[in-house]
Design a protein around this motif. Sequence first.
Motif, mmCIF file in Angstrom:
data_model
loop_
_atom_site.group_PDB
_atom_site.id
_atom_site.type_symbol
_atom_site.label_atom_id
_atom_site.label_comp_id
_atom_site.label_asym_id
_atom_site.label_seq_id
_atom_site.Cartn_x
_atom_site.Cartn_y
_atom_site.Cartn_z
ATOM 1 N N LEU A 1 0.863 -1.185 0.000
ATOM 2 C CA LEU A 1 0.000 0.000 0.000
ATOM 3 C C LEU A 1 0.897 1.232 0.000
ATOM 4 C CD1 LEU A 1 -2.778 1.444 0.384
ATOM 5 C CD2 LEU A 1 -2.418 1.193 2.853
ATOM 6 N N VAL A 2 0.753 2.078 -1.015
ATOM 7 C CA VAL A 2 1.547 3.304 -1.087
ATOM 8 C C VAL A 2 0.745 4.470 -0.516
ATOM 9 C CG1 VAL A 2 2.567 5.013 -2.652
ATOM 10 C CG2 VAL A 2 2.927 2.574 -3.077
ATOM 11 N N LEU A 3 1.380 5.226 0.377
ATOM 12 C CA LEU A 3 0.818 6.488 0.865
ATOM 13 C C LEU A 3 1.706 7.589 0.296
ATOM 14 C CD1 LEU A 3 0.302 5.540 4.629
ATOM 15 C CD2 LEU A 3 -1.347 5.313 2.752
ATOM 16 N N ASN A 4 1.106 8.457 -0.498
ATOM 17 C CA ASN A 4 1.910 9.452 -1.212
ATOM 18 C C ASN A 4 1.449 10.864 -0.845
ATOM 19 O OD1 ASN A 4 2.020 11.417 -3.593
ATOM 20 N ND2 ASN A 4 3.467 9.870 -4.287
ATOM 21 N N GLY A 5 2.418 11.722 -0.543
ATOM 22 C CA GLY A 5 2.053 13.095 -0.229
ATOM 23 C C GLY A 5 3.121 14.088 -0.663
ATOM 24 N N HIS A 6 2.687 15.323 -0.904
ATOM 25 C CA HIS A 6 3.632 16.361 -1.328
ATOM 26 C C HIS A 6 3.757 17.449 -0.267
ATOM 27 C CE1 HIS A 6 0.677 19.535 -2.525
ATOM 28 N NE2 HIS A 6 -0.100 18.519 -2.822
ATOM 29 N N GLN B 1 4.247 1.687 2.154
ATOM 30 C CA GLN B 1 5.346 2.512 1.635
ATOM 31 C C GLN B 1 4.919 3.982 1.584
ATOM 32 O OE1 GLN B 1 6.840 2.999 -2.747
ATOM 33 N NE2 GLN B 1 7.817 1.175 -1.933
ATOM 34 N N LEU B 2 5.547 4.780 2.434
ATOM 35 C CA LEU B 2 5.264 6.216 2.436
ATOM 36 C C LEU B 2 6.206 6.913 1.459
ATOM 37 C CD1 LEU B 2 3.982 8.820 3.649
ATOM 38 C CD2 LEU B 2 5.728 8.714 5.435
ATOM 39 N N GLN B 3 5.628 7.717 0.576
ATOM 40 C CA GLN B 3 6.434 8.512 -0.363
ATOM 41 C C GLN B 3 6.162 9.989 -0.081
ATOM 42 O OE1 GLN B 3 5.073 7.344 -4.270
ATOM 43 N NE2 GLN B 3 6.010 5.314 -4.158
ATOM 44 N N ILE B 4 7.207 10.747 0.191
ATOM 45 C CA ILE B 4 7.029 12.188 0.405
ATOM 46 C C ILE B 4 7.808 12.924 -0.681
ATOM 47 C CG2 ILE B 4 7.411 14.128 1.976
ATOM 48 C CD1 ILE B 4 6.923 12.258 4.296
ATOM 49 N N VAL B 5 7.076 13.755 -1.434
ATOM 50 C CA VAL B 5 7.648 14.378 -2.628
ATOM 51 C C VAL B 5 7.564 15.903 -2.544
ATOM 52 C CG1 VAL B 5 7.038 12.356 -4.005
ATOM 53 C CG2 VAL B 5 5.462 14.302 -3.896
ATOM 54 N N SER B 6 8.251 16.573 -3.468
ATOM 55 C CA SER B 6 8.390 18.029 -3.341
ATOM 56 C C SER B 6 8.001 18.816 -4.595
ATOM 57 C CB SER B 6 9.841 18.361 -2.961
ATOM 58 O OG SER B 6 10.727 17.842 -3.938
ATOM 59 N N ASP B 7 7.329 18.182 -5.555
ATOM 60 C CA ASP B 7 7.025 18.954 -6.787
ATOM 61 C C ASP B 7 5.633 18.716 -7.352
ATOM 62 O OD1 ASP B 7 7.263 16.414 -7.941
ATOM 63 O OD2 ASP B 7 8.079 17.266 -9.793
ATOM 64 N N GLU B 8 4.670 18.330 -6.505
ATOM 65 C CA GLU B 8 3.337 18.022 -7.040
ATOM 66 C C GLU B 8 2.688 19.237 -7.677
ATOM 67 O OE1 GLU B 8 -0.981 17.412 -7.288
ATOM 68 O OE2 GLU B 8 0.042 18.940 -6.168
ATOM 69 N N ALA C 1 -2.366 2.963 -4.499
ATOM 70 C CA ALA C 1 -1.791 4.221 -3.999
ATOM 71 C C ALA C 1 -2.874 5.159 -3.483
ATOM 72 C CB ALA C 1 -0.987 4.909 -5.095
ATOM 73 N N ILE C 2 -2.586 5.746 -2.321
ATOM 74 C CA ILE C 2 -3.460 6.781 -1.767
ATOM 75 C C ILE C 2 -2.672 8.085 -1.721
ATOM 76 C CG2 ILE C 2 -4.703 7.588 0.290
ATOM 77 C CD1 ILE C 2 -5.228 4.669 1.014
ATOM 78 N N CYS C 3 -3.121 9.091 -2.457
ATOM 79 C CA CYS C 3 -2.527 10.420 -2.353
ATOM 80 C C CYS C 3 -3.400 11.200 -1.365
ATOM 81 C CB CYS C 3 -2.498 11.110 -3.711
ATOM 82 S SG CYS C 3 -1.349 10.312 -4.869
ATOM 83 N N GLY C 4 -2.763 11.680 -0.303
ATOM 84 C CA GLY C 4 -3.519 12.276 0.808
ATOM 85 C C GLY C 4 -3.959 13.713 0.599
ATOM 86 N N GLU D 1 8.410 5.553 -12.133
ATOM 87 C CA GLU D 1 9.220 5.044 -13.239
ATOM 88 C C GLU D 1 10.298 4.090 -12.745
ATOM 89 O OE1 GLU D 1 11.298 7.974 -15.813
ATOM 90 O OE2 GLU D 1 9.231 8.704 -16.083
ATOM 91 N N ASN D 2 10.790 4.352 -11.534
ATOM 92 C CA ASN D 2 11.864 3.523 -10.982
ATOM 93 C C ASN D 2 11.339 2.379 -10.104
ATOM 94 O OD1 ASN D 2 14.683 4.621 -11.748
ATOM 95 N ND2 ASN D 2 13.420 6.433 -11.395
ATOM 96 N N GLY D 3 10.077 2.062 -10.283
ATOM 97 C CA GLY D 3 9.554 0.844 -9.655
ATOM 98 C C GLY D 3 8.872 1.030 -8.319
ATOM 99 N N TYR D 4 8.817 2.264 -7.816
ATOM 100 C CA TYR D 4 8.132 2.488 -6.526
ATOM 101 C C TYR D 4 6.650 2.722 -6.797
ATOM 102 C CZ TYR D 4 12.771 2.814 -4.520
ATOM 103 O OH TYR D 4 14.045 2.518 -4.130
#
Length: 360
Positions: free
Chosen positions: A60-65, A117-124, A145-148, A137-140
């Motif tokens: 389960l991916v948790l994705n946030g910017h 898997q928590l993903q924290i990004v900086s350019d949404e 996926a849940i974008c919060g 693209e690199n497999g993550y």
Amino acid sequence: MVLKLLNDLISINSSSVEGANSAVSFCGNWLGENGLPVSFFENNGYTMLVSEIGSGDFTLVLNGHVDVVAATPGQFIPFERDGKIYGRGSADMKAGIAAMMAALARLNGRDLGIKVQLQIVSDEEIGGFNCTGFLVENGYRGDFAICGEPTGLGIANQAKGVLRGDILVTGKPAHGSRPWEGVNAIEKAYGIYREILNLPFAGESSDYYEKPSINLAKINADGAYNVVPAQCKMGFDIRYLPSQDKEEIIQQISGVEGVQFFPGMISNPVNTDRSHPLLQILGEIVQRHTGREADYFGQHGSADTVFFAKYGIPAIEFGPAGGNWHGDEEYVEIESVLAFQNILVELASSDRLAELKKSN
Ligand SMILES: [Zn+2]
């Protein structure tokens, strides 16, 4: 824990690349201090991190910017009033990030039967290509996926696609004092715009959407007052329905007489199957926490969900309740942040989730 974290995050002015990168570092430090594994990545100057816990076939991916749109200095000083926390990024989407981080800390060490898997990004806010696009693209990708993003604890399982492009319209120049001797490209362009609004694709609807949206965003016909304009360029931002085919839309537009259409940026829609078993489980948990039936809906704009959708990974936007994002007096409702965190913990610990098969 989560509210302190949210206040700390709002205090970081992450409206610039440097600011957003330092917000990612802050999150990494916090996660590390709370015993979570952290991997940092950099791409084109943008920092992001991944923190994964648990084991099992299903991820389960948790994705946030952490990046936010520009704001006055005062908006980076959070304050609380009437059950709300105010500040730039409170809703979009530092509350989502804080809740996801706190949820991960609570889940750490438990036998989940899945990976989270928590993903924290900086350019949404500028498109997400450098971070979520790069990670995916690199497999993550994970299996869901849940974008919060702020959805008022509603489940946005669709998002419109984006089709931007320019239309070039050609007229016939003449002296401005004798316009009847020429063909005015601006007038012609306006007629074409009206025709586009009446094309078959523009009138279509779906369960979630009344119609696609067509924004005439730019119009340009450099010239002089005393010349009948010979050329006019119109720039469009079209948001099409998940059920529509972008090639078909391009064909319809190109088929209008006098149109030369140059498609530019295209982003696919998100169309996550509402009957996906994870959405059933999530819907029940949401209902328990909010006391009302979960609301499923479609977003008009797009988010980092599109990158997962591109690889066939089911993705949704789902997050706390707030208002005024990208505007003044942005706020998030505290109760919804706490509920969001609890819902994530319950979802990730659900036995039924552990039974889900990998999606690819
Ligand atoms: Zn956002």
